[in-house]
Design a protein around this motif. Structure first.
Motif, PDB file in Angstrom:
ATOM      1  N   ALA A  68       0.827  -1.207   0.000  1.00  0.00           N
ATOM      2  CA  ALA A  68       0.000   0.000   0.000  1.00  0.00           C
ATOM      3  C   ALA A  68       0.864   1.261   0.000  1.00  0.00           C
ATOM      4  CB  ALA A  68      -0.932  -0.010   1.211  1.00  0.00           C
ATOM      5  N   ILE A  87      -6.696   0.583  -2.598  1.00  0.00           N
ATOM      6  CA  ILE A  87      -5.448  -0.128  -2.313  1.00  0.00           C
ATOM      7  C   ILE A  87      -5.381  -0.509  -0.835  1.00  0.00           C
ATOM      8  CG2 ILE A  87      -2.938   0.143  -2.243  1.00  0.00           C
ATOM      9  CD1 ILE A  87      -3.350   2.092  -4.689  1.00  0.00           C
ATOM     10  N   TYR A 237      -2.295  -4.377  -6.747  1.00  0.00           N
ATOM     11  CA  TYR A 237      -1.755  -4.562  -5.399  1.00  0.00           C
ATOM     12  C   TYR A 237      -0.947  -5.858  -5.305  1.00  0.00           C
ATOM     13  CZ  TYR A 237      -1.521  -5.458  -0.416  1.00  0.00           C
ATOM     14  OH  TYR A 237      -1.070  -5.739   0.839  1.00  0.00           O
ATOM     15  N   SER A 241       2.760  -6.180  -4.081  1.00  0.00           N
ATOM     16  CA  SER A 241       2.843  -6.626  -2.698  1.00  0.00           C
ATOM     17  C   SER A 241       3.256  -8.087  -2.520  1.00  0.00           C
ATOM     18  CB  SER A 241       1.487  -6.410  -2.013  1.00  0.00           C
ATOM     19  OG  SER A 241       1.606  -6.566  -0.629  1.00  0.00           O
TER      20      SER A 241
END
Length: 451
Positions: A68, A87, A237, A241
């Motif tokens: 994020a 997000i 994301y 991530s």
């Protein structure tokens, strides 16, 4: 190097704000460590082993939150705030899901998990008492920290240390009452420390909720916005991530394996490792604050399209990281004797703790440089997979096998084993520097502007 005084003023304000938040967060662990260490060595060791699961959770939360931060800071640099709530919603889904899995594992298999880390029955018995309460903090802790990390991506850092300060104060007060049984409260020992932490975590989440409802004006986050997200952002994301999550997960698991190696060398080694680690965490907060600050700076710079500013920025940051590392190492070295006077531990544990702390004082110089360059500059620039690949190779092909052989085959002294568990913080500076100066880590991870 950058010569504008305004840069240094802004950078160090952000760095020290994040360092203060980290200091207050680790201060909670230090308070537990000191108070349980003065109460009983078995209680200290039991909580220390349980906190390896907390450390794994913390690594997973960092992974979920960093996705994020990387995305959010680049959108912030582009002055596009609309995607950020989506997000954050993605990060919360990932983080809370992992926390729920750890909660279930600890709730139903506490003794089995502790048995992997030590064969000392007395330590396991104390740890089970702690586990049965502390596991209820996992989901609360995750939600709070992902929300705070997400706000950090748009430059809001004050709420982080307000939360951590309140937690520290509450935790110290309740520890004093519940561990030792003061002012008419029952003497609960290790269970008292766990209850104090649970109450503190609940207060943390309450403060975040109140802040979002009444004070935060940029994103105007609501529960509805976090639940009803544009699921197309899940792909964005995940791309950013997942490498961070995998890296943080394997790092957390590796730390548990390392603790297990030391845990099978005796109770004195467990206590010494616990003390050395918490002293290191508290006194190296500026290095981690600088890493987080640089991630935000680099991400925002790329989002603004100012790639020409990156070269002087990166050169300046590297010099700052080394200076911070040297100062942190000196602080750790000179603090070792005064801090150990607070612990009621055996002479053997005291001797090992002194040795372990000296090792930490040396390796923290490497940590301050390579960790900040890796997790700060490279990751902030959009390259979230390099760290995962490097740490997978380093941890599982070098650190863990070599340390296991040193402990159980070659029968080296505990301090040598401890050094072999930590020396990657020095040699990883080489691949990190090579990657950094290749400039292949500069990547835009936001969506193209609509035409």
């Amino acid at each position: 190097m950058i010569k504008e005084k305004s840069f240094y003023k802004t950078f160090f304000i952000l760095t020290f704000s994040l360092a203060l938040q980290n200091l207050l967060t680790y201060g909670v662990n230090l308070a537990d460590n000191l108070m349980l260490g003065a109460y009983s060595e078995n209680a200290l060791n039991g909580a220390s082993l349980c906190n390896q699961v907390q450390f794994l959770l913390q690594m997973l939360v960092v992974g979920a939150g960093e996705g994020a931060v990387v995305l959010g800071s680049q959108y912030w640099g582009k002055d596009q705030l609309e995607p950020i709530p989506h997000i954050i919603g993605c990060a919360l889904r990932f983080g809370v899901g992992m926390a729920a899995a750890l909660f279930a594992a600890v709730l139903f298999f506490p003794a089995q998990i502790l048995g992997l880390l030590t064969n000392d029955a007395a330590v396991i018995a104390e740890g089970v008492k702690y586990f049965r309460i502390i596991c209820f903090t996992y989901i609360i802790f995750t939600a709070t920290n992902i929300l705070v990390a997400s706000l950090r991506s748009i430059g809001i850092v004050k709420i982080g240390y307000i939360i951590s300060a309140s937690t520290l104060i509450i935790n110290i007060c309740l520890n004093s009452l519940l561990i030792y049984g003061k002012l008419g409260f029952p003497e609960l020992g290790i269970q008292g420390a766990a209850l104090a932490t649970l109450v503190s975590r609940c207060v943390e989440l309450l403060i975040v909720i109140l802040y979002l409802k009444f004070r935060e004006q940029r994103l105007k986050l609501t529960l509805r916005k976090l639940v009803h997200i544009d699921t197309s952002f899940l792909k964005d994301y995940q791309k950013v991530s997942l490498p961070v999550l995998l890296n943080q997960a394997q790092w957390g698991i590796a730390q548990m394996v390392q603790t297990g190696i030391l845990g099978h060398l005796g109770a004195a080694a467990i206590a010494a490792n616990s003390i050395a680690t918490i002293i290191y965490q508290v006194l190296s907060v500026v290095a981690y604050g600088a890493a987080s600050a640089s991630s935000i700076w680099v991400g925002r710079t790329i989002g603004e399209g100012r790639e020409s500013f990156l070269r002087p920025l990166v050169k300046t940051l590297q010099i700052l990281f080394i200076a911070i590392g040297v100062l942190s190492g000196l602080a750790i070295y000179f603090a070792r004797n005064p801090i150990l006077t607070f612990y009621n531990i055996s002479p053997e544990a005291h001797r090992l703790a002194l040795q372990f702390i000296v090792v930490m004082a040396v390796t923290t110089v490497g940590t301050s440089y390579q960790m900040a360059c890796d997790n700060g500059i490279i990751r902030g620039g959009g390259d979230t997979s390099f760290s995962m690949k490097m740490n997978l190779f380093s941890m599982w092909l070098i650190i863990v096998p070599l340390s296991w052989l040193a402990a159980f085959v070659w029968k080296f002294p505990p301090v040598v084993v401890f050094f072999l568990l930590k020396w990657d913080q020095l040699y990883k500076a080489v691949p990190v520097a090579i990657r950094l100066h290749s400039w292949k880590w500069v990547k835009r991870v936001t969506r193209p502007d609509p035409t």
